[in-house]
Design an enzyme around this catalytic site. Structure first.
Site, PDB file in Angstrom:
ATOM      1  N   GLU A  54       1.020  -1.203   0.184  1.00  0.00           N
ATOM      2  CA  GLU A  54      -0.154   0.022  -0.371  1.00  0.00           C
ATOM      3  C   GLU A  54       1.010   1.299   0.400  1.00  0.00           C
ATOM      4  O   GLU A  54       2.076   1.315   0.607  1.00  0.00           O
ATOM      5  CB  GLU A  54      -0.772  -0.182   1.042  1.00  0.00           C
ATOM      6  CG  GLU A  54      -1.685   1.363   1.460  1.00  0.00           C
ATOM      7  CD  GLU A  54      -2.635   0.639   2.408  1.00  0.00           C
ATOM      8  OE1 GLU A  54      -3.385   0.022   2.698  1.00  0.00           O
ATOM      9  OE2 GLU A  54      -2.652   1.795   3.148  1.00  0.00           O
TER      10      GLU A  54
ATOM     11  N   ALA B 203     -11.050  12.487   0.571  1.00  0.00           N
ATOM     12  CA  ALA B 203     -12.408  12.729   0.674  1.00  0.00           C
ATOM     13  C   ALA B 203     -12.408  13.736  -0.611  1.00  0.00           C
ATOM     14  O   ALA B 203     -13.193  13.880  -0.669  1.00  0.00           O
ATOM     15  CB  ALA B 203     -12.988  12.517   2.205  1.00  0.00           C
TER      16      ALA B 203
END
Length: 292
Positions: A28, A62
């Site tokens: 990741e 976001a």
């Protein structure tokens, strides 16, 4: 790492000989903030691609700017390495229609794998309207995405109890999630109990352990505080007095992670997900040592 390599070589070799399937790993990354960190990211990507991981993933902010950055990095990593690269997709500050458009855009542009997450709250007053389960359902309606979801061996910070986490994971698995990747941990028993509990509750997807390398113990304490991950007392003792000695911290941290991976191998774990922090040196050494 030679002294560690010599110590574990025979043990690991015997274990690897008993495995029917190839051990696999995934890595990741997070989008870089500037040109310098971008160079470091892609240096790590190239290095870790030599281990032939089954998946790279890229975290996700976001706001729309961060979303575009995630998509750009995903495409560039895949183009550079040929390795399946999955964007994280979160539900924070997004409507179902917006998530649907993002997912359609991903599919139309060749992205077939997604890490589906609820997302962290931007502030204490934020009220979630859409959850990871909703996102998994939405993704499967759009196309046959390969979906990874999150799991929490030591309980999600906002969960009522461990069983609540298990039931939530089962719903995501039943909705079409292909695998779960756990939060990092340092108490292997927590992962093993969680895995057993998943089996008892008929959660029939792989529970891949999330592994976090240790570079800086102060940083680790902050990560653990944010994620409700417990740090064993013996770890505090091992790092005591080393605040200014990051090199020794890295060596000790590598040894700790080696022991975690070694124990998990003996418990039948064959896939590992590494939270790279966009670095490759320690992780590459550990993975290479274990034949990954």
């Amino acid at each position: 790492m030679n002294f560690l390599h010599q110590y574990y070589q025979d043990i690991i070799k015997k274990k690897l000989e008993n495995l029917n399937d190839k051990i696999q790993c995934s890595f990741e990354f997070f989008p870089p903030k500037n040109l310098d960190t971008e160079k470091k990211l892609f240096s790590s990507v190239v290095k870790l691609s030599l281990l032939k991981p089954f998946l790279f993933s890229v975290t996700y902010g976001a706001n729309s700017g961060e979303r575009k950055k995630t998509y750009s990095i995903v495409q560039r990593i895949h183009k550079k390495t040929g390795i399946t690269t999955a964007p994280h997709l979160t539900c924070v500050d997004a409507s179902l229609s917006e998530l649907k458009e993002i997912a359609k855009f991903y599919w139309e542009n060749g992205i077939r794998s997604i890490v589906a997450l609820r997302g962290d709250v931007p502030n204490k007053s934020y009220q979630h309207k859409i959850y990871a389960l909703d996102l998994v359902v939405l993704l499967k309606k759009i196309a046959d995405f390969d979906i990874s979801v999150a799991a929490y061996p030591e309980i999600h910070p906002e969960s009522k109890n461990a069983q609540s986490d298990i039931l939530n994971l089962k719903k995501k698995a039943d909705a079409g999630a292909n695998r779960a990747i756990t939060q990092f941990f340092f108490n292997v028993e927590s992962y093993l109990r969680f895995r057993d509990n998943c089996i008892k509750n008929n959660i029939n997807i792989e529970i891949i352990p999330g592994i976090l390398p240790i570079y800086n113990f102060e940083q680790l304490k902050k990560f653990s505080s944010m994620t409700n991950v417990s740090i064993p007392k013996w770890m505090f003792e091992m790092f005591n007095g080393l605040d200014e000695d990051l090199e020794t911290q890295k060596i000790i941290g590598s040894n700790i992670v080696i022991n975690i991976v070694k124990t998990l191998l003996y418990e039948g774990v064959k896939n590992f997900h590494f939270y790279t922090l966009n670095k490759s040196d320690v992780i590459y050494s550990i993975c290479h040592m274990f034949g990954l």
